[in-house]
Design a protein around this motif. Structure first.
Motif, short mmCIF file in Angstrom:
data_model
loop_
_atom_site.label_atom_id
_atom_site.label_comp_id
_atom_site.label_asym_id
_atom_site.label_seq_id
_atom_site.Cartn_x
_atom_site.Cartn_y
_atom_site.Cartn_z
N SER A 197 -0.02 0.48 -8.73
CA SER A 197 -1.41 1.02 -8.06
C SER A 197 -2.50 0.24 -8.56
O SER A 197 -2.57 0.34 -9.77
CB SER A 197 -1.45 2.69 -7.95
N VAL A 198 -3.52 -0.34 -7.35
CA VAL A 198 -4.53 -0.65 -8.84
C VAL A 198 -5.81 -0.15 -7.65
O VAL A 198 -5.77 0.82 -6.41
CB VAL A 198 -5.14 -1.50 -7.56
N ARG A 199 -6.60 0.64 -7.92
CA ARG A 199 -8.15 2.00 -7.47
C ARG A 199 -7.59 2.60 -6.94
O ARG A 199 -8.28 2.59 -5.72
CB ARG A 199 -8.88 0.35 -6.65
N VAL A 200 -6.17 3.00 -7.60
CA VAL A 200 -6.46 4.40 -6.25
C VAL A 200 -5.70 5.39 -7.30
O VAL A 200 -5.83 4.49 -8.67
CB VAL A 200 -5.78 4.05 -5.34
N ALA A 205 1.24 5.80 -7.51
CA ALA A 205 3.04 4.68 -7.92
C ALA A 205 4.55 6.51 -8.81
O ALA A 205 5.78 5.34 -7.97
CB ALA A 205 2.91 4.24 -9.24
N ASN A 206 3.67 6.93 -9.28
CA ASN A 206 4.85 8.42 -9.31
C ASN A 206 5.42 8.79 -8.20
O ASN A 206 6.76 8.57 -7.99
CB ASN A 206 3.79 9.37 -10.01
N GLY A 240 -5.42 -0.60 -3.42
CA GLY A 240 -3.56 -0.82 -2.65
C GLY A 240 -2.35 -0.18 -3.83
O GLY A 240 -2.97 -0.01 -5.03
N PHE A 241 -1.97 -0.35 -3.28
CA PHE A 241 -0.61 -0.42 -4.09
C PHE A 241 1.17 -0.16 -3.15
O PHE A 241 0.96 -0.81 -2.29
CB PHE A 241 -0.11 1.27 -3.95
N ALA A 260 4.33 -3.69 0.55
CA ALA A 260 3.01 -3.53 0.18
C ALA A 260 2.34 -2.30 0.64
O ALA A 260 2.67 -2.45 2.24
CB ALA A 260 1.82 -4.53 -1.06
N SER A 261 0.92 -1.86 0.74
CA SER A 261 0.45 -0.85 1.31
C SER A 261 -0.45 -1.47 3.06
O SER A 261 -1.08 -3.35 2.30
CB SER A 261 -0.62 0.31 1.08
N ASN A 262 -0.79 -1.66 3.91
CA ASN A 262 -2.16 -2.20 4.58
C ASN A 262 -3.27 -2.40 3.68
O ASN A 262 -3.58 -1.69 2.80
CB ASN A 262 -2.22 -1.46 5.98
N PRO A 263 -3.56 -3.75 3.54
CA PRO A 263 -5.11 -4.28 3.53
C PRO A 263 -6.02 -2.89 3.62
O PRO A 263 -5.87 -2.75 4.89
CB PRO A 263 -5.74 -4.67 3.90
N GLN A 264 -7.35 -2.62 3.08
CA GLN A 264 -8.21 -1.65 3.11
C GLN A 264 -8.37 -1.74 4.30
O GLN A 264 -9.46 -3.42 5.03
CB GLN A 264 -9.11 -1.69 1.61
#
Length: 346
Positions: A197-200, A205-206, A240-241, A260-264
């Motif tokens: 996870s980045v910037r969230v 992630a858990n 994203g994560f 992966a999650s959808n782009p912002q």
């Protein structure tokens, strides 16, 4: 334009990477015409131009000619030189788009390759750096490509659309590849994964880990999914994560799946629980497909078999991916056995 009488001629943008990689390995120049000639925006895309610039950096003496509209490309490969290289990848595609080709070329350089790639490390289109590290590197070791200098390191994570990720890939030189005999896929003995996870919130992630384990724990007890939450400059430019999973068998085969999650700003929001469960199901599907090489690395295995010694190499594959099928057009002499539990992909 220079004399191009002995070049191979192709039309269209399909299989551009395969054609340029095989041209570089064989020393045969290629001319590709009608690249998106009928599109509203004709010619090469930014990520393809970036890939061509990367080939120019790792070779010495290559000649590249592109017409004014970008619809015709002439590529005369030079010597695979290697050395220390840095490259800023296009954020329109993941770093995996570039790494897949580097894995094919790196063992045959004149000097050991050490390259820093910057861009998107995890997206929904290309194989992530995590999956390539967990599956492609062990496959290369089967061919005798190994050593202290053989590594793929993630320095920063970058999600689309902003990117900001950075990886370091280094590979030793190998003049001769070992033949392989990969015909026994074995039984699944453990599953490993990486939830990032980045910037969230780190809790994302858990939540991914808990939902993925809720499915996988029904089949095998030896499961460990790491969490990776990068902060500050190491977290790239966009939030994203995602999750990457790898199943290892008793015979040393690695099968992977990732999401992966959808782009912002693009598409609907994705719940971490849904992403974890769907990724676990994708891994089960990959296991069901069978074979000793997962879908992501089929083409790499076949190419290295072609470039190896005259000894017979054997590999058992599951249904062929479309990417692999395209590569076989240029490698018809490779003998293939395919697992037949699922119809082949066309």
């Amino acid at each position: 334009m220079a004399t191009q009488a002995h070049s191979l001629s192709y039309a269209g943008c399909n299989f551009l990477r395969q054609r340029l990689v095989l041209s570089t390995l064989s020393g045969r120049p290629v001319k590709i015409r009608k690249i998106r000639a009928r599109d509203d925006n004709p010619g090469l895309r930014d990520f393809e131009a970036s890939f061509i610039r990367l080939l120019d950096k790792i070779t010495n003496g290559s000649r590249i000619e592109i017409n004014q509209t970008g619809t015709t490309l002439y590529y005369q490969p030079g010597l695979l030189y290697g050395g220390s290289v840095e490259h800023d990848c296009s954020v329109l595609r993941g770093i995996g788009y570039y790494l897949e080709s580097l894995l094919c070329l790196a063992p045959f350089m004149k000097h050991p390759l050490k390259i820093v790639l910057r861009g998107v490390t995890n997206d929904q289109v290309d194989p992530s750096v995590d999956v390539l590290k967990a599956t492609a590197l062990p496959l290369l070791k089967q061919f005798g490509i190994d050593g202290e200098s053989f590594e793929l390191k993630i320095v920063r994570r970058g999600m689309p659309p902003g990117g900001g990720g950075e990886v370091v890939f280094s590979c030793p030189v190998r003049k001769v590849l070992k033949p392989i005999q990969l015909t026994d896929p074995g039984k699944i003995k453990r599953i490993r994964g990486m939830a990032y996870s980045v910037r969230v919130s780190p809790q994302m992630a858990n939540r991914i880990v808990d939902s993925a384990r809720s499915i996988l724990n029904k089949f095998i007890p030896d499961i460990y999914i790491y969490t990776d939450h990068m902060k500050g400059v190491n977290s790239g430019k966009s939030p994203g994560f995602g999750l990457s999973l790898v199943a290892e068998t008793t015979s040393g085969t690695f099968l992977s799946a990732e999401l992966a999650s959808n782009p912002q700003g693009q598409g609907a929001a994705v719940l971490p629980e849904d992403l974890g469960r769907n990724c676990a199901r994708l891994l089960l599907e990959e296991i069901y497909r069978g074979g000793c090489v997962d879908s992501t690395n089929q083409s790499l295995a076949l190419l290295l078999m072609t470039l190896g010694q005259q000894d017979v190499s054997k590999v058992l594959l599951g249904p062929l991916s479309p990417y692999t099928t395209a590569g076989l057009i240029s490698k018809p002499q490779v003998g293939i056995r395919s697992a037949s539990r699922v119809p082949r992909a066309h």
